[in-house]
Design a protein around this motif. Structure first.
Motif, PDB file in Angstrom:
ATOM      1  N   VAL A  48       0.808  -1.212   0.000  1.00 27.86           N
ATOM      2  CA  VAL A  48       0.000   0.000   0.000  1.00 27.86           C
ATOM      3  C   VAL A  48       0.849   1.272   0.000  1.00 27.86           C
ATOM      4  O   VAL A  48       0.535   2.240  -0.684  1.00 27.86           O
ATOM      5  N   LEU A  49       1.941   1.266   0.747  1.00 26.08           N
ATOM      6  CA  LEU A  49       2.668   2.496   0.999  1.00 26.08           C
ATOM      7  C   LEU A  49       4.100   2.197   1.426  1.00 26.08           C
ATOM      8  O   LEU A  49       4.371   1.139   1.992  1.00 26.08           O
ATOM      9  N   LEU A  50       4.997   3.135   1.168  1.00 26.34           N
ATOM     10  CA  LEU A  50       6.362   3.085   1.686  1.00 26.34           C
ATOM     11  C   LEU A  50       6.533   4.224   2.674  1.00 26.34           C
ATOM     12  O   LEU A  50       6.127   5.359   2.389  1.00 26.34           O
ATOM     13  N   LEU A  51       7.133   3.942   3.818  1.00 30.24           N
ATOM     14  CA  LEU A  51       7.433   4.980   4.795  1.00 30.24           C
ATOM     15  C   LEU A  51       8.944   5.089   4.954  1.00 30.24           C
ATOM     16  O   LEU A  51       9.644   4.078   5.019  1.00 30.24           O
ATOM     17  N   SER A  52       9.443   6.306   5.041  1.00 26.76           N
ATOM     18  CA  SER A  52      10.876   6.564   5.192  1.00 26.76           C
ATOM     19  C   SER A  52      11.347   6.284   6.606  1.00 26.76           C
ATOM     20  O   SER A  52      10.564   6.302   7.557  1.00 26.76           O
ATOM     21  N   GLN A  53      12.652   6.115   6.733  1.00 32.59           N
ATOM     22  CA  GLN A  53      13.274   5.865   8.032  1.00 32.59           C
ATOM     23  C   GLN A  53      12.923   6.983   9.012  1.00 32.59           C
ATOM     24  O   GLN A  53      12.871   8.156   8.641  1.00 32.59           O
TER      25      GLN A  53
END
Length: 152
Positions: A48-53
């Motif tokens: 669904v989504l990528l989240l950054s560090q």
């Protein structure tokens, strides 16, 4: 025999006896460069989504290896637990927020940060509604907790 109203009172009484920490929010942060969020607790589910560090998320369901998390926009998705850490980060939710040298509006301005900037929590103890934070560029100071999201 307890009537239904009495059962409600008993339930409320028992809730009142529970430790306050039982109601504490569980915030974590992304510990990998990019965390993949899924629509179900499986690598075979739809991505669904990528989240950054360092992006903060709130854990709402814990299945051990998989966590259902809420992001700052309120979306609920699943992430592998191994992609998160207990490090404290917050995200600026105000259009613009000020970082001050001390925990007061009258304190010297250190920096102004825009919406969606992620800041490391430098001290978990609140000071009159102010949270000590550190910007990735090194600026350290206090921000109003009301202009952020992701703090326990």
């Amino acid at each position: 025999m307890i009537k239904s109203g009495g059962k409600l009172l008993v339930a409320l009484y028992l809730l009142a006896l529970m430790p306050v920490s039982a109601f504490a929010l569980d915030f974590r942060s992304v510990s990998v460069p990019k965390a993949v969020l899924y629509d179900a607790p499986s690598n075979a589910a739809k991505k669904v989504l990528l989240l950054s560090q360092n992006y903060p998320v709130e854990v709402v369901v814990n299945l051990g290896d998989w966590l259902k998390v809420r992001d700052a926009q309120g979306s609920l998705n699943w992430v592998e637990a191994k992609q998160l850490s207990n490090k404290n980060f917050v995200m600026v939710t105000a259009n613009s927020a000020e970082i001050r040298q001390g925990a007061a509006v009258s304190s010297s301005l250190v920096a102004t940060v825009e919406k969606d900037v992620v800041l490391e929590v430098a001290d978990v103890k609140l000071s009159n509604g102010w949270l000590k934070v550190k910007h990735r560029d090194g600026a350290t100071g206090y921000i109003l907790i009301s202009s952020t999201w992701g703090f326990n």
